[in-house]
Design a protein around this motif. Structure first.
Motif, PDB file in Angstrom:
ATOM      1  N   ASP A 192     -59.649  93.007 120.050  1.00 42.52           N
ATOM      2  CA  ASP A 192     -59.114  92.940 118.686  1.00 42.52           C
ATOM      3  C   ASP A 192     -58.351  94.206 118.316  1.00 42.52           C
ATOM      4  O   ASP A 192     -57.451  94.166 117.482  1.00 42.52           O
ATOM      5  N   ASN A 193     -58.725  95.321 118.937  1.00 43.46           N
ATOM      6  CA  ASN A 193     -58.006  96.568 118.684  1.00 43.46           C
ATOM      7  C   ASN A 193     -56.579  96.464 119.228  1.00 43.46           C
ATOM      8  O   ASN A 193     -55.618  96.851 118.559  1.00 43.46           O
ATOM      9  N   VAL A 194     -56.449  95.902 120.428  1.00 42.03           N
ATOM     10  CA  VAL A 194     -55.124  95.674 121.007  1.00 42.03           C
ATOM     11  C   VAL A 194     -54.334  94.722 120.102  1.00 42.03           C
ATOM     12  O   VAL A 194     -53.165  94.952 119.788  1.00 42.03           O
ATOM     13  N   ARG A 195     -54.999  93.678 119.631  1.00 41.91           N
ATOM     14  CA  ARG A 195     -54.340  92.676 118.786  1.00 41.91           C
ATOM     15  C   ARG A 195     -53.912  93.269 117.445  1.00 41.91           C
ATOM     16  O   ARG A 195     -52.912  92.859 116.859  1.00 41.91           O
ATOM     17  N   ARG A 196     -54.656  94.267 116.973  1.00 43.66           N
ATOM     18  CA  ARG A 196     -54.282  94.957 115.730  1.00 43.66           C
ATOM     19  C   ARG A 196     -52.928  95.640 115.910  1.00 43.66           C
ATOM     20  O   ARG A 196     -52.071  95.584 115.029  1.00 43.66           O
ATOM     21  N   TYR A 197     -52.728  96.281 117.066  1.00 47.41           N
ATOM     22  CA  TYR A 197     -51.448  96.949 117.343  1.00 47.41           C
ATOM     23  C   TYR A 197     -50.315  95.939 117.515  1.00 47.41           C
ATOM     24  O   TYR A 197     -49.171  96.224 117.207  1.00 47.41           O
ATOM     25  N   LEU A 198     -50.653  94.765 118.030  1.00 46.86           N
ATOM     26  CA  LEU A 198     -49.644  93.714 118.230  1.00 46.86           C
ATOM     27  C   LEU A 198     -49.244  93.056 116.911  1.00 46.86           C
ATOM     28  O   LEU A 198     -48.270  92.326 116.844  1.00 46.86           O
ATOM     29  N   GLY A 199     -50.038  93.303 115.865  1.00 46.16           N
ATOM     30  CA  GLY A 199     -49.740  92.710 114.559  1.00 46.16           C
ATOM     31  C   GLY A 199     -50.300  91.313 114.406  1.00 46.16           C
ATOM     32  O   GLY A 199     -49.958  90.594 113.467  1.00 46.16           O
ATOM     33  N   THR A 200     -51.163  90.887 115.332  1.00 50.42           N
ATOM     34  CA  THR A 200     -51.725  89.529 115.259  1.00 50.42           C
ATOM     35  C   THR A 200     -53.107  89.519 114.616  1.00 50.42           C
ATOM     36  O   THR A 200     -53.629  88.466 114.285  1.00 50.42           O
ATOM     37  N   VAL A 201     -53.700  90.694 114.445  1.00 47.84           N
ATOM     38  CA  VAL A 201     -54.957  90.834 113.707  1.00 47.84           C
ATOM     39  C   VAL A 201     -54.719  91.910 112.654  1.00 47.84           C
ATOM     40  O   VAL A 201     -54.270  93.004 112.981  1.00 47.84           O
ATOM     41  N   GLY A 202     -54.980  91.593 111.401  1.00 47.86           N
ATOM     42  CA  GLY A 202     -54.749  92.568 110.333  1.00 47.86           C
ATOM     43  C   GLY A 202     -53.265  92.743 110.047  1.00 47.86           C
ATOM     44  O   GLY A 202     -52.426  92.059 110.629  1.00 47.86           O
ATOM     45  N   ILE A 203     -52.950  93.656 109.141  1.00 44.10           N
ATOM     46  CA  ILE A 203     -51.551  93.825 108.716  1.00 44.10           C
ATOM     47  C   ILE A 203     -51.084  95.279 108.836  1.00 44.10           C
ATOM     48  O   ILE A 203     -50.090  95.672 108.258  1.00 44.10           O
ATOM     49  N   THR A 204     -51.806  96.085 109.618  1.00 43.10           N
ATOM     50  CA  THR A 204     -51.485  97.514 109.696  1.00 43.10           C
ATOM     51  C   THR A 204     -50.396  97.839 110.715  1.00 43.10           C
ATOM     52  O   THR A 204     -49.775  98.890 110.638  1.00 43.10           O
ATOM     53  N   SER A 205     -50.157  96.953 111.664  1.00 40.69           N
ATOM     54  CA  SER A 205     -49.187  97.234 112.721  1.00 40.69           C
ATOM     55  C   SER A 205     -47.755  97.103 112.220  1.00 40.69           C
ATOM     56  O   SER A 205     -47.452  96.265 111.371  1.00 40.69           O
ATOM     57  N   GLY A 206     -46.875  97.914 112.809  1.00 41.39           N
ATOM     58  CA  GLY A 206     -45.447  97.778 112.528  1.00 41.39           C
ATOM     59  C   GLY A 206     -44.899  96.457 113.038  1.00 41.39           C
ATOM     60  O   GLY A 206     -43.827  96.016 112.632  1.00 41.39           O
ATOM     61  N   LEU A 207     -45.648  95.812 113.938  1.00 45.58           N
ATOM     62  CA  LEU A 207     -45.194  94.527 114.488  1.00 45.58           C
ATOM     63  C   LEU A 207     -45.571  93.346 113.595  1.00 45.58           C
ATOM     64  O   LEU A 207     -45.121  92.231 113.813  1.00 45.58           O
ATOM     65  N   TYR A 208     -46.394  93.609 112.580  1.00 44.08           N
ATOM     66  CA  TYR A 208     -46.791  92.528 111.681  1.00 44.08           C
ATOM     67  C   TYR A 208     -45.546  91.966 110.978  1.00 44.08           C
ATOM     68  O   TYR A 208     -44.721  92.723 110.469  1.00 44.08           O
ATOM     69  N   GLY A 209     -45.415  90.645 110.980  1.00 47.32           N
ATOM     70  CA  GLY A 209     -44.280  90.004 110.303  1.00 47.32           C
ATOM     71  C   GLY A 209     -42.942  90.210 110.996  1.00 47.32           C
ATOM     72  O   GLY A 209     -41.885  90.097 110.382  1.00 47.32           O
ATOM     73  N   ILE A 210     -42.987  90.482 112.293  1.00 47.79           N
ATOM     74  CA  ILE A 210     -41.760  90.787 113.041  1.00 47.79           C
ATOM     75  C   ILE A 210     -40.753  89.631 113.028  1.00 47.79           C
ATOM     76  O   ILE A 210     -39.547  89.854 113.026  1.00 47.79           O
ATOM     77  N   SER A 211     -41.229  88.397 112.959  1.00 46.68           N
ATOM     78  CA  SER A 211     -40.322  87.237 112.946  1.00 46.68           C
ATOM     79  C   SER A 211     -39.349  87.320 111.782  1.00 46.68           C
ATOM     80  O   SER A 211     -38.144  87.102 111.923  1.00 46.68           O
ATOM     81  N   LYS A 212     -39.904  87.630 110.627  1.00 50.42           N
ATOM     82  CA  LYS A 212     -39.099  87.719 109.412  1.00 50.42           C
ATOM     83  C   LYS A 212     -38.096  88.871 109.510  1.00 50.42           C
ATOM     84  O   LYS A 212     -36.943  88.741 109.091  1.00 50.42           O
ATOM     85  N   VAL A 213     -38.541  89.973 110.081  1.00 54.19           N
ATOM     86  CA  VAL A 213     -37.674  91.133 110.272  1.00 54.19           C
ATOM     87  C   VAL A 213     -36.492  90.760 111.171  1.00 54.19           C
ATOM     88  O   VAL A 213     -35.330  91.027 110.843  1.00 54.19           O
ATOM     89  N   MET A 214     -36.796  90.099 112.280  1.00 52.86           N
ATOM     90  CA  MET A 214     -35.741  89.719 113.230  1.00 52.86           C
ATOM     91  C   MET A 214     -34.798  88.693 112.620  1.00 52.86           C
ATOM     92  O   MET A 214     -33.599  88.730 112.848  1.00 52.86           O
ATOM     93  N   LYS A 215     -35.346  87.792 111.824  1.00 52.61           N
ATOM     94  CA  LYS A 215     -34.534  86.773 111.164  1.00 52.61           C
ATOM     95  C   LYS A 215     -33.538  87.444 110.214  1.00 52.61           C
ATOM     96  O   LYS A 215     -32.358  87.108 110.189  1.00 52.61           O
ATOM     97  N   THR A 216     -34.022  88.407 109.432  1.00 46.63           N
ATOM     98  CA  THR A 216     -33.159  89.116 108.490  1.00 46.63           C
ATOM     99  C   THR A 216     -32.028  89.842 109.216  1.00 46.63           C
ATOM    100  O   THR A 216     -30.869  89.774 108.806  1.00 46.63           O
ATOM    101  N   LEU A 217     -32.374  90.504 110.310  1.00 49.65           N
ATOM    102  CA  LEU A 217     -31.377  91.293 111.035  1.00 49.65           C
ATOM    103  C   LEU A 217     -30.424  90.439 111.868  1.00 49.65           C
ATOM    104  O   LEU A 217     -29.388  90.922 112.313  1.00 49.65           O
ATOM    105  N   SER A 218     -30.753  89.168 112.049  1.00 49.01           N
ATOM    106  CA  SER A 218     -29.909  88.292 112.871  1.00 49.01           C
ATOM    107  C   SER A 218     -28.505  88.145 112.285  1.00 49.01           C
ATOM    108  O   SER A 218     -27.552  87.881 113.006  1.00 49.01           O
TER     109      SER A 218
END
Length: 139
Positions: A42-68
């Motif tokens: 779960d610690n690894v998943r926290r960094y991946l943004g798939t557990v919790g919301i503290t990672s910079g990768l959290y919500g990456i889909s939306k970020v990539m969509k905006t920058l597209s």
């Protein structure tokens, strides 16, 4: 599609900041990988943004969509964005398995799954670099 929407829209500037944060989280995960793994899957998943919301990768889909909107080659951009998401999903799946095997009588040690996840984390970093290059963003 490849992109999932959540909440309000991001500005280009916000999305840029978030993409840089995502790259930082991916880099930190790789640099401190063994140490982070000691904290469990779960610690690894926290960094991946798939557990919790503290990672910079959290919500990456939306970020990539905006920058597209800034991509000259939308096909290549979309494929690269999909690669980012795939790497996160695969790494997440492996990290999840590492939690599971710790508590089961499985023959595969958690290290096998952490090893598989690390391969994906490396690919994730490259995909994020490729993505930035496609929209002329410097990390």
């Amino acid at each position: 599609g490849a992109f999932k929407e959540q909440g309000t829209a991001l500005t280009q500037e916000q999305a840029e900041v978030r993409l840089r944060e995502a790259r930082k989280s991916a880099a930190e995960l790789l640099e401190r990988y063994d140490e982070i793994c000691e904290g469990g899957g779960d610690n690894v998943r926290r960094y991946l943004g798939t557990v919790g919301i503290t990672s910079g990768l959290y919500g990456i889909s939306k970020v990539m969509k905006t920058l597209s909107e800034r991509a000259d080659d939308i096909v290549e951009y979309t494929e690269t964005a999909q690669e980012v998401e795939k790497c996160i999903q695969q790494a997440d799946g492996s990290a999840y398995m590492a939690i599971f095997v710790t508590t089961s009588t499985s023959y595969d040690p958690p290290s096998k799954y952490f090893g598989e996840a690390k391969v994906e984390v490396k690919r994730l970093g490259k995909a994020l670099d490729d993505l930035a290059a496609l929209i002329d963003l410097k990390y």
